[in-house]
Scaffold this motif. Sequence first.
Motif, PDB file in Angstrom:
ATOM      1  N   MET A  54       0.845  -1.193   0.000  1.00  0.00           N
ATOM      2  CA  MET A  54       0.000   0.000   0.000  1.00  0.00           C
ATOM      3  C   MET A  54       0.881   1.243   0.000  1.00  0.00           C
ATOM      4  N   GLU A  55       0.654   2.112  -0.969  1.00  0.00           N
ATOM      5  CA  GLU A  55       1.458   3.316  -1.090  1.00  0.00           C
ATOM      6  C   GLU A  55       0.900   4.438  -0.215  1.00  0.00           C
ATOM      7  N   SER A  72      -2.601   6.454  -0.591  1.00  0.00           N
ATOM      8  CA  SER A  72      -3.681   5.581  -1.045  1.00  0.00           C
ATOM      9  C   SER A  72      -4.937   5.905  -0.259  1.00  0.00           C
ATOM     10  N   ARG A  73      -6.094   5.693  -0.868  1.00  0.00           N
ATOM     11  CA  ARG A  73      -7.360   5.986  -0.196  1.00  0.00           C
ATOM     12  C   ARG A  73      -7.915   4.708   0.426  1.00  0.00           C
ATOM     13  N   VAL A 113      -1.510   7.192   4.834  1.00  0.00           N
ATOM     14  CA  VAL A 113      -2.622   6.801   3.974  1.00  0.00           C
ATOM     15  C   VAL A 113      -3.772   7.782   4.175  1.00  0.00           C
ATOM     16  N   GLU A 169      -9.100   2.762  -2.915  1.00  0.00           N
ATOM     17  CA  GLU A 169      -8.297   1.633  -3.398  1.00  0.00           C
ATOM     18  C   GLU A 169      -8.383   0.443  -2.441  1.00  0.00           C
ATOM     19  N   TYR A 170      -8.601   0.754  -1.169  1.00  0.00           N
ATOM     20  CA  TYR A 170      -8.582  -0.291  -0.145  1.00  0.00           C
ATOM     21  C   TYR A 170      -9.764  -0.112   0.809  1.00  0.00           C
TER      22      TYR A 170
END
Length: 306
Positions: free
Chosen positions: A1-2, A5-6, A29, A71-72
């Motif tokens: 996970m960058e 990231s949302r 994040v 994204e997650y």
Amino acid sequence: MEAKSRLLVIGGTGFIGYHFLTDAIKKKVQVSSLSLNPPNNERLVNGVEYLHGDILNSFELKKILQNKKFEYVVNFGGYIKHTLFHEGGRQFIEEHFTSIQNLIAVLNRDNLIRFVQIGSSDEYGNATAPQNEKLREDPISPYSLGKVASTHFLQMLHRSESFPVSIMRLFLVYGPNQKSNRIIPYVIQNCQTNQAFKISEGKQLRDFIYIDDAVDAIFLALKSSKSNGQIYNLGSGKGITIKVLVNQIRKIIGGGKPKFGSYKNLRQENKRLVAKTNKIKKDLKWKPKVNLENGLNRTIEFYNDE
């Protein structure tokens, strides 16, 4: 996970959700938390976007999420309670199974990389310990049925629509800032005041996992494409009886008067729940870092400072 990231967390105001949000913010994040009520001061995490609404209300949920993309997603939603069906247990089936259907129906999947569903060791019912992920589920309460139904629903979506889901079956997670209606803080607080307190006879064998280790494992599942469509047990892999656990806490604190046998054992509970953890160690390269003694000391220190 960058970083940036949302991430959407369902149930971020709960015990595990709070610790997960705290770690997500440290990882930079962009985090949104959706829960029925706002967090109390002890569980407020700066930098989190808090959304409020009833996930059982599909119309309300759609209004909250209609213009948002993530994204997650991690779903910690729903309460743990072993109420029988004829005593109101239907509510707990709906809290888990109906809510997950509502969420999937309105969730924008365009950018979705991974969805982690938080399952439960209760899904194994009365299966013999140690429990492994290949065992057939055997729910013995409305709560465990709701969890099993959610697992099967999400796995169906993975098979039929390539939905990127991972299911983490949590055993007993403990640590700082847990409510006193859970076994470890309940025992700690009574031992600190050297009180007599009620407890079962303590023969149940349980697997306790420290909160930091649980959070680390969930983040690994989010990052790994290998976790898609998989179920992972999340526990220490080691069992301890409740009686031994209570006496270990008493020894550390130096007080407490447990009245073993004051509470009857629940009829709808497995007396021996211990995670088989080979799969998560192999696939996600995860293993617990905090043993029970260290975890208890950290937890006791938190309650000492309250």
